[in-house]
Design a protein around this motif. Structure first.
Motif, PDB file in Angstrom:
ATOM      1  N   THR A 117      16.520 -61.950 -19.397  1.00 37.87           N
ATOM      2  CA  THR A 117      16.242 -62.733 -20.590  1.00 37.87           C
ATOM      3  C   THR A 117      14.810 -63.237 -20.504  1.00 37.87           C
ATOM      4  OG1 THR A 117      16.973 -64.826 -19.584  1.00 37.87           O
ATOM      5  CG2 THR A 117      18.644 -63.487 -20.703  1.00 37.87           C
ATOM      6  N   GLU A 118      14.310 -63.753 -21.620  1.00 34.89           N
ATOM      7  CA  GLU A 118      12.939 -64.260 -21.637  1.00 34.89           C
ATOM      8  C   GLU A 118      12.811 -65.556 -20.841  1.00 34.89           C
ATOM      9  OE1 GLU A 118      11.098 -64.139 -25.615  1.00 34.89           O
ATOM     10  OE2 GLU A 118      12.850 -62.976 -26.211  1.00 34.89           O
ATOM     11  N   LYS A 119      13.900 -66.235 -20.596  1.00 34.64           N
ATOM     12  CA  LYS A 119      13.884 -67.471 -19.831  1.00 34.64           C
ATOM     13  C   LYS A 119      13.955 -67.156 -18.344  1.00 34.64           C
ATOM     14  CE  LYS A 119      16.509 -71.723 -18.996  1.00 34.64           C
ATOM     15  NZ  LYS A 119      17.754 -72.471 -19.304  1.00 34.64           N
ATOM     16  N   ALA A 120      12.975 -67.626 -17.592  1.00 33.56           N
ATOM     17  CA  ALA A 120      12.944 -67.359 -16.152  1.00 33.56           C
ATOM     18  C   ALA A 120      13.861 -68.338 -15.416  1.00 33.56           C
ATOM     19  CB  ALA A 120      11.524 -67.481 -15.626  1.00 33.56           C
ATOM     20  N   GLY A 121      14.447 -67.887 -14.315  1.00 32.77           N
ATOM     21  CA  GLY A 121      15.198 -68.786 -13.444  1.00 32.77           C
ATOM     22  C   GLY A 121      16.699 -68.712 -13.553  1.00 32.77           C
ATOM     23  N   ASP A 122      17.235 -67.917 -14.479  1.00 30.21           N
ATOM     24  CA  ASP A 122      18.687 -67.741 -14.563  1.00 30.21           C
ATOM     25  C   ASP A 122      19.065 -66.501 -13.748  1.00 30.21           C
ATOM     26  OD1 ASP A 122      18.974 -69.904 -16.219  1.00 30.21           O
ATOM     27  OD2 ASP A 122      18.885 -68.720 -18.066  1.00 30.21           O
ATOM     28  N   PHE A 123      19.890 -66.712 -12.704  1.00 31.92           N
ATOM     29  CA  PHE A 123      20.175 -65.611 -11.776  1.00 31.92           C
ATOM     30  C   PHE A 123      21.558 -65.027 -12.014  1.00 31.92           C
ATOM     31  CE2 PHE A 123      17.015 -68.260  -9.596  1.00 31.92           C
ATOM     32  CZ  PHE A 123      16.035 -67.301  -9.380  1.00 31.92           C
ATOM     33  N   ASP A 124      21.604 -63.700 -11.942  1.00 31.29           N
ATOM     34  CA  ASP A 124      22.848 -62.966 -12.142  1.00 31.29           C
ATOM     35  C   ASP A 124      23.476 -62.564 -10.816  1.00 31.29           C
ATOM     36  OD1 ASP A 124      24.873 -61.617 -13.488  1.00 31.29           O
ATOM     37  OD2 ASP A 124      23.752 -59.755 -13.594  1.00 31.29           O
ATOM     38  N   GLU A 125      22.656 -62.456  -9.768  1.00 31.26           N
ATOM     39  CA  GLU A 125      23.123 -61.903  -8.503  1.00 31.26           C
ATOM     40  C   GLU A 125      22.286 -62.469  -7.364  1.00 31.26           C
ATOM     41  OE1 GLU A 125      25.289 -58.402  -6.515  1.00 31.26           O
ATOM     42  OE2 GLU A 125      25.602 -59.756  -8.192  1.00 31.26           O
ATOM     43  N   ILE A 126      22.913 -62.717  -6.222  1.00 32.76           N
ATOM     44  CA  ILE A 126      22.204 -63.143  -5.017  1.00 32.76           C
ATOM     45  C   ILE A 126      22.422 -62.073  -3.947  1.00 32.76           C
ATOM     46  CG2 ILE A 126      21.928 -64.923  -3.256  1.00 32.76           C
ATOM     47  CD1 ILE A 126      21.184 -65.905  -6.006  1.00 32.76           C
ATOM     48  N   PHE A 162      21.385 -51.920  -8.598  1.00 32.56           N
ATOM     49  CA  PHE A 162      22.113 -52.888  -9.411  1.00 32.56           C
ATOM     50  C   PHE A 162      21.582 -52.778 -10.837  1.00 32.56           C
ATOM     51  CE2 PHE A 162      22.511 -57.308 -11.063  1.00 32.56           C
ATOM     52  CZ  PHE A 162      23.885 -57.465 -10.947  1.00 32.56           C
ATOM     53  N   PHE A 163      22.467 -52.451 -11.783  1.00 32.32           N
ATOM     54  CA  PHE A 163      22.079 -52.191 -13.165  1.00 32.32           C
ATOM     55  C   PHE A 163      22.556 -53.342 -14.059  1.00 32.32           C
ATOM     56  CE2 PHE A 163      21.924 -48.222 -11.055  1.00 32.32           C
ATOM     57  CZ  PHE A 163      21.101 -47.358 -11.774  1.00 32.32           C
ATOM     58  N   GLN A 164      21.670 -53.832 -14.927  1.00 31.37           N
ATOM     59  CA  GLN A 164      22.024 -54.862 -15.908  1.00 31.37           C
ATOM     60  C   GLN A 164      21.864 -54.256 -17.300  1.00 31.37           C
ATOM     61  OE1 GLN A 164      19.177 -57.733 -14.108  1.00 31.37           O
ATOM     62  NE2 GLN A 164      20.892 -59.155 -14.129  1.00 31.37           N
ATOM     63  N   ILE A 165      22.947 -54.238 -18.046  1.00 34.46           N
ATOM     64  CA  ILE A 165      23.006 -53.515 -19.314  1.00 34.46           C
ATOM     65  C   ILE A 165      23.202 -54.507 -20.453  1.00 34.46           C
ATOM     66  CG2 ILE A 165      24.255 -51.746 -20.607  1.00 34.46           C
ATOM     67  CD1 ILE A 165      25.188 -50.827 -17.649  1.00 34.46           C
ATOM     68  N   ARG A 166      22.341 -54.438 -21.452  1.00 33.30           N
ATOM     69  CA  ARG A 166      22.396 -55.346 -22.602  1.00 33.30           C
ATOM     70  C   ARG A 166      23.420 -54.827 -23.608  1.00 33.30           C
ATOM     71  NH1 ARG A 166      17.467 -55.150 -23.489  1.00 33.30           N
ATOM     72  NH2 ARG A 166      16.769 -57.018 -22.399  1.00 33.30           N
ATOM     73  N   LYS A 167      24.391 -55.674 -23.953  1.00 33.90           N
ATOM     74  CA  LYS A 167      25.441 -55.290 -24.896  1.00 33.90           C
ATOM     75  C   LYS A 167      25.058 -55.677 -26.327  1.00 33.90           C
ATOM     76  CE  LYS A 167      28.468 -53.629 -23.243  1.00 33.90           C
ATOM     77  NZ  LYS A 167      28.616 -52.225 -22.781  1.00 33.90           N
ATOM     78  N   ASP A 168      25.799 -55.147 -27.283  1.00 36.22           N
ATOM     79  CA  ASP A 168      25.499 -55.414 -28.692  1.00 36.22           C
ATOM     80  C   ASP A 168      25.628 -56.888 -29.044  1.00 36.22           C
ATOM     81  OD1 ASP A 168      25.001 -52.744 -29.123  1.00 36.22           O
ATOM     82  OD2 ASP A 168      27.033 -52.298 -29.871  1.00 36.22           O
ATOM     83  N   ASP A 169      26.503 -57.610 -28.350  1.00 34.80           N
ATOM     84  CA  ASP A 169      26.698 -59.030 -28.648  1.00 34.80           C
ATOM     85  C   ASP A 169      25.688 -59.931 -27.939  1.00 34.80           C
ATOM     86  OD1 ASP A 169      27.537 -58.884 -26.040  1.00 34.80           O
ATOM     87  OD2 ASP A 169      29.615 -59.489 -26.416  1.00 34.80           O
ATOM     88  N   GLY A 170      24.719 -59.322 -27.265  1.00 32.48           N
ATOM     89  CA  GLY A 170      23.684 -60.099 -26.583  1.00 32.48           C
ATOM     90  C   GLY A 170      24.004 -60.434 -25.143  1.00 32.48           C
ATOM     91  N   LYS A 171      25.230 -60.204 -24.723  1.00 29.24           N
ATOM     92  CA  LYS A 171      25.607 -60.479 -23.341  1.00 29.24           C
ATOM     93  C   LYS A 171      25.115 -59.351 -22.426  1.00 29.24           C
ATOM     94  CE  LYS A 171      29.680 -63.219 -24.543  1.00 29.24           C
ATOM     95  NZ  LYS A 171      31.160 -63.348 -24.430  1.00 29.24           N
ATOM     96  N   VAL A 172      25.149 -59.636 -21.132  1.00 31.22           N
ATOM     97  CA  VAL A 172      24.675 -58.663 -20.147  1.00 31.22           C
ATOM     98  C   VAL A 172      25.830 -58.251 -19.249  1.00 31.22           C
ATOM     99  CG1 VAL A 172      23.129 -58.266 -18.190  1.00 31.22           C
ATOM    100  CG2 VAL A 172      22.325 -59.563 -20.175  1.00 31.22           C
TER     101      VAL A 172
END
Length: 308
Positions: free
Chosen positions: A194-203, A284-294
């Motif tokens: 996302t355009e906002k830095a600092g939100d982590f999906d995975e460690i 590790f793949f991050q895929i953008r869905k139609d509803d905006g979720k990842v």
């Protein structure tokens, strides 16, 4: 390289003088990488090659030759989806040094620029320590792999200086060895795309490995509600249009992690994932869905590095 670097090291005692000297060595080493591989420095080895005529063998360092040939390995395995000669098309879309975008390139302009794209048009010669292009206008840009190479050379310098527990990061590409003072691996966060830095999906627990990430969420433009990524498919001459937003790759060498992350981002969520599995690479793949979720998915080799 137009970015910052960060080094974290564990030492058994304070070594202020030695550490100050070490920083000077690191700075000097990175300046040398820049002198070899920068496209922004008109006097760099790579810039001199890019400016040279096609009938000239241009003298360069063995380091530059090695990085070009390492990139070629990934190009061969991806059938050209990763290509360091894609620069003319990237520049056409105004994602290069000239970022003033007035209108879209025409089909004819794209076709003309694509004639200059093709990693097979670049030859390396280790006895001469030189590189040559097949036609005038062929332009090599190593930005998708040279940053990772910079991490690797700094990493080796620190090892040569006797450090055993440390982490090197340049512009988000990381390589670490040993452990933190608490005996745990170095923990590296992978951001949500996302355009906002600092939100982590995975460690990820990074121990004697390198990690590189490539994504479309920092450098792009919008037109008529459509996102145009800075990631250009060398085979089409156009920004990628699939739903893959980000790829992270673990590898023994940061240079290769860097290149593979870009390659998979070009290939997309299916072809990229399948190739990563075929090559037994941790990705590790991050895929953008139609509803905006990842939505995220990881290869089999990646799963051993995930932290709860």
């Amino acid at each position: 390289m137009g970015t910052t670097y960060n080094i974290r090291a564990v030492t058994k005692r304070e070594l202020p003088n030695q550490l100050q000297n070490l920083q000077a060595e690191v700075d000097s080493l990175l300046a040398e990488v820049n002198r070899q591989m920068s496209t922004y420095d008109p006097q760099s080895e790579l810039s001199r090659f890019n400016q040279a005529a096609s009938d000239k063998w241009v003298p360069v360092s063995s380091e530059l030759l090695t990085v070009i040939d390492d990139a070629r390995q990934i190009s061969d395995l991806t059938k050209g989806a990763f290509d360091v000669t894609v620069g003319p098309v990237v520049n056409l879309w105004k994602f290069g040094p000239d970022k003033e975008r007035k209108n879209f390139p025409t089909d004819q302009e794209i076709a003309n620029a694509k004639k200059l794209v093709g990693y097979q048009q670049v030859q390396t010669h280790y006895e001469l320590l030189a590189v040559q292009k097949e036609q005038d206008g062929v332009y090599v840009d190593l930005s998708a792999i040279a940053k990772g190479y910079g991490v690797d050379v700094v990493f080796q310098l620190l090892k040569d200086r006797g450090l055993t527990d440390f982490m090197v990061e340049i512009g988000g590409e990381v390589r670490a060895t040993g452990l933190k003072p608490d005996g745990e691996p170095w923990q590296i966060g992978i951001e949500l795309p996302t355009e906002k830095a600092g939100d982590f999906d995975e460690i990820v627990g990074l121990h004697d490995k390198a990690l590189a990430t490539s994504g479309d969420y920092r450098n792009f433009f919008m037109h008529d509600g459509k996102r145009y990524s800075h990631t250009i498919n060398p085979l089409t001459g156009r920004p990628v249009e699939h739903s893959l937003a980000s790829v992270s790759v673990l590898h023994d060498r940061c240079e290769m992690a860097d290149g593979w992350a870009t390659a998979f981002l070009v290939l997309g969520p299916d072809a990229g994932y399948n190739l990563a599995e075929q090559q037994k690479l941790a990705a590790f793949f991050q895929i953008r869905k139609d509803d905006g979720k990842v939505e995220s998915k990881s290869t089999t080799a990646w799963q051993q590095y995930q932290l709860d």
